[in-house]
Design an enzyme around this catalytic site. Structure first.
Site, PDB file in Angstrom:
ATOM      1  N   CYS A  30       0.836  -1.209   0.000  1.00 37.93           N
ATOM      2  CA  CYS A  30       0.000   0.000   0.000  1.00 37.93           C
ATOM      3  C   CYS A  30       0.869   1.257   0.000  1.00 37.93           C
ATOM      4  O   CYS A  30       1.554   1.543   0.983  1.00 37.93           O
ATOM      5  CB  CYS A  30      -0.910  -0.052   1.229  1.00 37.93           C
ATOM      6  SG  CYS A  30      -1.748   1.490   1.630  1.00 37.93           S
ATOM      7  N   CYS A  33       0.140   3.734   2.764  1.00 40.78           N
ATOM      8  CA  CYS A  33       0.617   3.173   4.036  1.00 40.78           C
ATOM      9  C   CYS A  33       2.108   3.443   4.201  1.00 40.78           C
ATOM     10  O   CYS A  33       2.558   3.856   5.278  1.00 40.78           O
ATOM     11  CB  CYS A  33       0.369   1.663   4.097  1.00 40.78           C
ATOM     12  SG  CYS A  33      -1.361   1.174   4.017  1.00 40.78           S
TER      13      CYS A  33
END
Length: 124
Positions: A30, A33
């Site tokens: 991600c 993230c």
């Protein structure tokens, strides 16, 4: 204080202790993230009275499912064992600081009273 990598077995003890716990649900693939990770880590170093944890949603799928994580990163804040914030999305450092200050400023007696009132009302 560095962030702690949380698992299904140690998550309950981590969030149910007194004080403030921030938890970042994330995954290695991600992009947002990975972009949020340094901000979260810096906050953990600046706020040594708060515990910071990370849940790898790929490794801890059952835990992610229990919290109905459908978008990552998702940040949760627990205070005295009560979840007081849960929202997906990476936060810039100033907003993370506001969130931390908001958690510090909460009147937990009032929060517990509101929860008790809500639970005492009949289901609609």
């Amino acid at each position: 204080m560095a962030t702690k990598h949380l698992t299904l077995s140690d998550f309950p003890e981590f969030v149910n202790s007194d004080g403030i716990a921030l938890v970042d649900f994330w995954a290695a693939w991600c992009g947002p993230c990975r972009a949020f990770a340094p901000t979260f880590e810096r906050a953990s170093e600046q706020h040594t009275d708060i515990v910071f944890g990370k849940v790898d949603t790929e490794a801890e799928q059952q835990l992610a499912a229990e919290f109905r994580i459908t978008s990552i990163p998702t940040l949760m804040v627990f205070r005295d064992g009560i979840m007081v914030y849960s929202q997906p999305g990476a936060l810039p450092a100033p907003q993370l600081e506001q969130l931390i200050q908001g958690a510090r400023d909460l009147d937990m007696d009032d929060v517990r009273r509101q929860i008790a009132e809500r639970e005492s009302q009949p289901a609609a």
